[in-house]
Design an enzyme around this catalytic site. Structure first.
Site, short mmCIF file in Angstrom:
data_model
loop_
_atom_site.label_atom_id
_atom_site.label_comp_id
_atom_site.label_asym_id
_atom_site.label_seq_id
_atom_site.Cartn_x
_atom_site.Cartn_y
_atom_site.Cartn_z
N ALA A 74 0.84 -1.21 0.00
CA ALA A 74 0.00 0.00 0.00
C ALA A 74 0.87 1.25 0.00
O ALA A 74 1.84 1.34 0.75
CB ALA A 74 -0.90 0.00 1.23
N ALA A 75 0.51 2.20 -0.85
CA ALA A 75 1.28 3.46 -0.92
C ALA A 75 0.51 4.47 -1.76
O ALA A 75 -0.40 4.11 -2.51
CB ALA A 75 2.64 3.20 -1.57
N TYR A 141 7.90 11.22 -2.27
CA TYR A 141 7.71 9.78 -2.47
C TYR A 141 9.00 9.02 -2.19
O TYR A 141 9.04 8.08 -1.39
CB TYR A 141 7.25 9.53 -3.91
N ARG A 268 9.78 15.69 -19.82
CA ARG A 268 9.16 16.03 -18.53
C ARG A 268 10.20 16.59 -17.57
O ARG A 268 11.32 16.06 -17.51
CB ARG A 268 8.59 14.77 -17.89
C1 UD1 Z 1 8.98 5.20 -12.55
C2 UD1 Z 1 7.90 5.07 -11.52
C3 UD1 Z 1 8.15 6.04 -10.41
C4 UD1 Z 1 9.58 5.93 -9.91
C5 UD1 Z 1 10.61 5.94 -11.03
C6 UD1 Z 1 11.97 5.54 -10.48
C7 UD1 Z 1 5.83 4.36 -12.63
C8 UD1 Z 1 4.48 4.79 -13.09
N1 UD1 Z 1 6.61 5.36 -12.12
O1 UD1 Z 1 8.93 6.51 -13.10
O2 UD1 Z 1 7.24 5.77 -9.37
O3 UD1 Z 1 9.86 7.07 -9.11
O4 UD1 Z 1 10.25 4.97 -11.99
O5 UD1 Z 1 12.94 5.60 -11.46
O6 UD1 Z 1 6.19 3.21 -12.66
N2 UD1 Z 1 6.73 8.65 -21.06
C9 UD1 Z 1 6.40 8.98 -22.38
N3 UD1 Z 1 5.08 9.03 -22.73
C10 UD1 Z 1 4.07 8.78 -21.83
C11 UD1 Z 1 4.41 8.45 -20.50
C12 UD1 Z 1 5.74 8.38 -20.15
O7 UD1 Z 1 7.28 9.25 -23.20
O8 UD1 Z 1 2.90 8.86 -22.24
C13 UD1 Z 1 8.14 8.53 -20.70
C14 UD1 Z 1 8.48 9.35 -19.45
O9 UD1 Z 1 8.78 10.68 -19.76
C15 UD1 Z 1 9.71 8.56 -18.94
C16 UD1 Z 1 9.41 7.11 -19.36
O10 UD1 Z 1 8.41 7.19 -20.36
O11 UD1 Z 1 10.88 9.00 -19.58
C17 UD1 Z 1 8.92 6.24 -18.23
O12 UD1 Z 1 7.85 6.93 -17.58
P1 UD1 Z 1 6.99 6.29 -16.40
O13 UD1 Z 1 6.39 5.01 -16.82
O14 UD1 Z 1 6.08 7.37 -15.90
O15 UD1 Z 1 8.04 5.90 -15.27
P2 UD1 Z 1 9.25 6.71 -14.61
O16 UD1 Z 1 9.18 8.16 -14.88
O17 UD1 Z 1 10.50 5.98 -14.98
#
Ligand code: UD1
Length: 305
Positions: A74-75, A141, A268
């Protein structure tokens, strides 16, 4: 054996619950249903559900009665949500863990598995990430996850409560909710392609991640519950390989047999460039390595969605 799964109605917790039930165990779920879903919980006489919050110590003590082993999943899992509300993060993500540990100590629980995160590493460039390297948590977080991990180790050293912190990298699989812009990228791409929507790539798409399938994460938890050498440790759970977001989208499109034309938007803020784990500690202490892996995991996900 009675198992407590906190967050058992959520993404990873519900898969752990399924696995425990398949092995014939009884499972108690503690979930406040803020993001967890009732439909994720199997209809079984071996499952008991307590609707409540890990931030509330009395509720946690009630949930802990007669429990042998705990999986604390849970988080508040959304990093941006914790940036907007650090107090809520502290209450759930840190104090919730201390509540679990203290109640587990009082109830003579055998072992607690804690869902930690690769987020604790922050954006330091050194790769692959090893558990003993310098870290730099950058969000409420990740600070609360790291503090929880220290609390787990302290409870082991001070009170002898066996704890294992599992630092999950980018977990994906069925039941991961795609509805927020900050959901896991695989759930978002998959959902967009299923609805004929153009996927967005933030930045140049050359950023890389270590994607690990949820069934492999479940097996890591099961191993951690039994491995003698794991007590008191923090262990990366990942595949040890990396994939760029451009290649991820290409792979998904190939499997789905759909062409793609991503829409590139600016990167981002705070996005990490590269993330990849060293998983030798998982091999050594858990005798675990991913079995399903990335591509087979993707295929399994698409068969089920
Ligand atoms: C993930 C974790 C986060 C943790 C981090 C540690 C998830 C949802 N998040 O974040 O809790 O702090 O690892 O490293 O698992 N992207 C796109 N298009 C999109 C969505 C995302 O290009 O529509 C890109 C993002 O900019 C990022 C990559 O995909 O570069 C991965 O994104 P995401 O799945 O949100 O995970 P993290 O940011 O790595």
């Amino acid at each position: 054996m009675l198992y407590l799964v906190t967050g058992g109605a959520g993404f990873i917790g519900s898969h752990i619950t399924d696995r425990l039930l398949a092995d014939g165990h009884s499972v108690r779920i503690l979930d406040n249903f803020s993001t967890g879903k009732r439909e994720n919980i199997p209809d079984s006489a071996a499952v008991e559900v307590i609707e409540g919050d890990v931030g509330d110590y009395d509720t946690v003590c009630t949930a802990m009665k007669q429990v042998d082993i705990v999986f604390h999943e849970a988080a508040i899992a959304s990093v941006p949500e914790t940036v907007g509300n650090p107090l809520a993060s502290e209450r759930v993500n840190y104090r919730g863990t201390v509540n679990i540990l203290e109640a587990a100590r009082q109830a003579d629980v055998k072992r607690v598995m804690f869902a930690c995160s690769a987020a604790v590493y922050g954006d330091l460039p050194e790769l692959p990430k090893r558990e003993d390297m310098h870290i730099k948590p950058l969000s409420p977080y990740s600070v609360d996850k790291l503090a929880s991990e220290h609390a787990c180790q302290m409870y082991f050293l001070l009170y002898g409560l066996e704890t294992v912190s599992l630092r999950y990298f980018n977990v994906f699989g069925p039941r991961q909710d795609p509805s927020s812009p900050y959901s896991g990228v695989i759930s978002i791409f998959s959902d967009q392609l299923s609805h004929g929507k153009q996927p967005t790539i933030y930045g140049d798409g050359e950023q890389t991640r270590d994607f690990v399938y949820v069934a492999d994460v479940v097996e890591a938890n099961i191993s951690a519950a039994a491995a003698p050498a794991a007590a008191g440790k923090a262990i990366n759970i990942a595949t040890g390989s990396k994939l760029s977001i451009n290649d991820l989208l290409k792979t998904i499109c190939n499997i789905k047999g759909q062409p793609f034309e991503p829409n590139y938007k600016p990167g981002r803020q705070g996005d990490i460039k590269h993330s990849r784990a060293d998983i030798s500690a998982a091999r050594e202490y858990l005798d675990w390595q991913p079995v399903v892996g990335f591509e087979a995991g993707l295929r399994e996900l698409f068969e089920q969605s």
